[in-house]
Design an enzyme around this catalytic site. Structure first.
Site, PDB file in Angstrom:
ATOM      1  N   ASP A 209       0.943  -1.140   0.119  1.00 59.17           N
ATOM      2  CA  ASP A 209      -0.048   0.228   0.186  1.00 59.17           C
ATOM      3  C   ASP A 209       0.780   1.114   0.017  1.00 59.17           C
ATOM      4  OD1 ASP A 209       0.865  -0.159   2.599  1.00 59.17           O
ATOM      5  OD2 ASP A 209      -1.068   0.044   3.549  1.00 59.17           O
ATOM      6  N   ASP A 248      -1.185  -6.136  -0.161  1.00 63.57           N
ATOM      7  CA  ASP A 248      -1.380  -5.413   1.271  1.00 63.57           C
ATOM      8  C   ASP A 248      -3.006  -5.076   1.197  1.00 63.57           C
ATOM      9  OD1 ASP A 248       0.785  -5.025   2.784  1.00 63.57           O
ATOM     10  OD2 ASP A 248       1.098  -3.053   2.028  1.00 63.57           O
ATOM     11  N   GLU A 347       9.633  -3.715  10.032  1.00 61.12           N
ATOM     12  CA  GLU A 347      10.205  -2.518   9.067  1.00 61.12           C
ATOM     13  C   GLU A 347      10.761  -1.577  10.294  1.00 61.12           C
ATOM     14  OE1 GLU A 347       7.308  -0.516   6.629  1.00 61.12           O
ATOM     15  OE2 GLU A 347       8.171   1.237   6.406  1.00 61.12           O
TER      16      GLU A 347
HETATM   17  O1  KIV Z   1       3.608  -0.885   1.567  1.00 60.19           O
HETATM   18  C1  KIV Z   1       4.865  -1.513   1.490  1.00 60.19           C
HETATM   19  O2  KIV Z   1       5.397  -1.168   0.552  1.00 60.19           O
HETATM   20  C2  KIV Z   1       5.205  -2.183   2.542  1.00 60.19           C
HETATM   21  C3  KIV Z   1       6.648  -2.626   2.580  1.00 60.19           C
HETATM   22  C4  KIV Z   1       7.553  -1.424   2.970  1.00 60.19           C
HETATM   23  C5  KIV Z   1       7.070  -3.595   3.350  1.00 60.19           C
HETATM   24  O3  KIV Z   1       4.696  -2.696   3.312  1.00 60.19           O
END
Ligand code: KIV
Length: 430
Positions: A209, A248, A347
């Site tokens: 996301d 996501d 993260e």
């Molecule tokens: O949304 C995203 O790109 C992520 C990564 C930073 C792991 O969750």
């Protein structure tokens, strides 16, 4: 011009010289071993087979609902130019009894030229090196075994460095952790980049996301919707039909209830062809993770800096510096594992905490700004490509500086158009 004459033409200067080729044989119909033997017998008439690999069994990739293949690699020395060799191999396939049913479907015998000492070749029917060499675990293994010191001209790396097992399903994540093989994940949001990622040995794609920031230009990910995620994931899936694809669940598509989580994750899997979903948080989403995994939806967790909570966290900051948060994060990681998550993104956490969490879990941790003591790394595609000159987080190494190339190309187009040197004669129809 025929394929033979075109290919030979580009190699005129080398006429009479011997070339080396790596060939990959495959069969998934009938007596597979006998088909491989017949192929080797025929190939021996085309030159000298210098070495061969063991025969291994592999899963079909593009069309998965078919029998497993037996594959073997050969190093062939021959005076034939690539185009001539291709024609000879196609004849051989025909004589052995290959029936052309459908593209990528079952086949008695398939003989691919995957590498040649003659260098790169791009013809309508023959691309050397084969564009999917790096993406196929057994092909990259065969080339490394037969010609490990050779450099892949497309990426400028020795084949012996482009190694590792592939991820086909959620169980492979744990297998890679057990084998101490680092997992590689990259975000992707569109078709063209998905096609490129699919030509590498990267293990999995995340439609993150983060597209809220990267693609939509928002200050955070909060405004991203399930429909946005589906739109981008479909484009990525079309570009990378065989990649392990994680999508996501965006902000407020799962936090409010288990029902929301099930409905939205269900939509994502049904409408995009994704292999898994990712969601953020620990104890507060344990029920959702359990319900999803029990309903057959693979879940990747995400702890540390969880961008969907950026307002509550007060910004994009390293998480887990004090012992209370460290303890909670370790506990959350264990909860996610016992609720059925198959992997966990960490993260922006200190390396020591990421290390401790990784040591305490059976499922792999995939770090972003979490140091090297994790089981894999994920990066945002635009960060690793150096596409955004104005956003340079400390943890995101630029493996290229594409913003420069893009700016040069755009300015070049503007300047050459104004100077009337574009288009030239060759670029013009008469
Ligand atoms: O949304 C995203 O790109 C992520 C990564 C930073 C792991 O969750």
């Amino acid at each position: 011009m025929s394929l033979r004459s075109k290919a030979s033409e580009s190699l005129k200067t080398e006429k009479g010289a011997a070339h080396e080729y790596v060939l990959v044989l495959g069969s998934n119909v009938g007596d597979r071993r006998a088909y491989l033997e017949k192929a080797i017998h025929g190939i021996q008439k085309l030159g000298e087979v210098l070495r061969s690999t063991e025969i291994i069994e592999t899963w079909p990739i593009l069309i998965r609902a078919q029998a497993r293949f037996l594959n073997q690699g050969l190093l062939l020395k021959t005076k034939k130019a690539p185009g001539e060799l291709l024609e000879a191999l196609l004849d051989l396939e025909k004589n052995i009894g290959r029936v052309h049913r459908m593209k990528n479907g079952p086949r008695e015998i398939d003989i691919d030229i995957v590498w040649s000492s003659t260098g790169s070749l791009i013809e309508p029917n023959l691309k050397i090196p084969h564009p999917f060499n790096r993406a196929r675990e057994w092909v990259r293994r065969f080339i490394a075994e037969l010609k490990g010191d050779a450099v892949d001209p497309e990426v400028g790396l020795q084949f012996s460095r482009i190694q590792g097992t592939s991820i086909m399903n959620i169980h492979d994540f744990k297998k890679k952790k057990e084998a101490k093989e680092k997992i590689t994940v990259v975000t992707c949001y569109d078709h063209i980049f998905a096609r490129l990622v699919q030509r590498t040995s990267i293990d999995a794609i995340l439609v993150g996301d983060s597209l809220g920031n990267v693609i939509q230009g928002n200050p955070n990910t909060l405004s991203v919707t399930v429909d946005d995620m589906i739109y981008h994931a479909r484009a990525v899936r079309r570009g990378a039909p065989q990649a392990f694809l994680v999508v996501d669940l965006p902000f407020m598509s799962y936090q409010a209830s288990v029902e929301d989580a099930l409905r939205n994750a269900g939509r994502i899997l049904k409408e995009t062809g994704a292999d898994a979903v990712k969601l953020e948080g620990g104890a507060q989403v344990e029920a959702q993770v359990r319900a999803l995994t029990e309903s057959g939806v693979p879940v990747m967790g995400h702890l540390g800096l969880t961008p969907q909570s950026v307002l509550a966290l007060g910004g994009y900051k390293v998480q887990g510096k004090d012992s209370a948060v460290q303890e909670r994060m370790l506990n959350d990681a264990k909860l996610l594992q016992s609720a059925g998550a198959f992997a966990l993104v960490l993260e922006m956490v200190p390396q020591s905490l990421a290390h401790e969490i990784s040591q305490n879990l059976e499922i792999p941790t995939i770090g972003i700004g979490a140091g090297k003591d994790v089981d894999g790394q994920v990066l945002v595609l635009t960060d690793l490509l150096g596409l955004d000159p104005d956003f340079t987080p400390r943890f995101a190494r630029h493996f290229a500086e594409l913003s420069q190339s893009v700016l040069r190309a755009l300015e070049g187009f503007a300047v050459e158009t104004r100077e009337a040197s574009f288009p030239n004669e060759k670029e013009t129809f008469h």
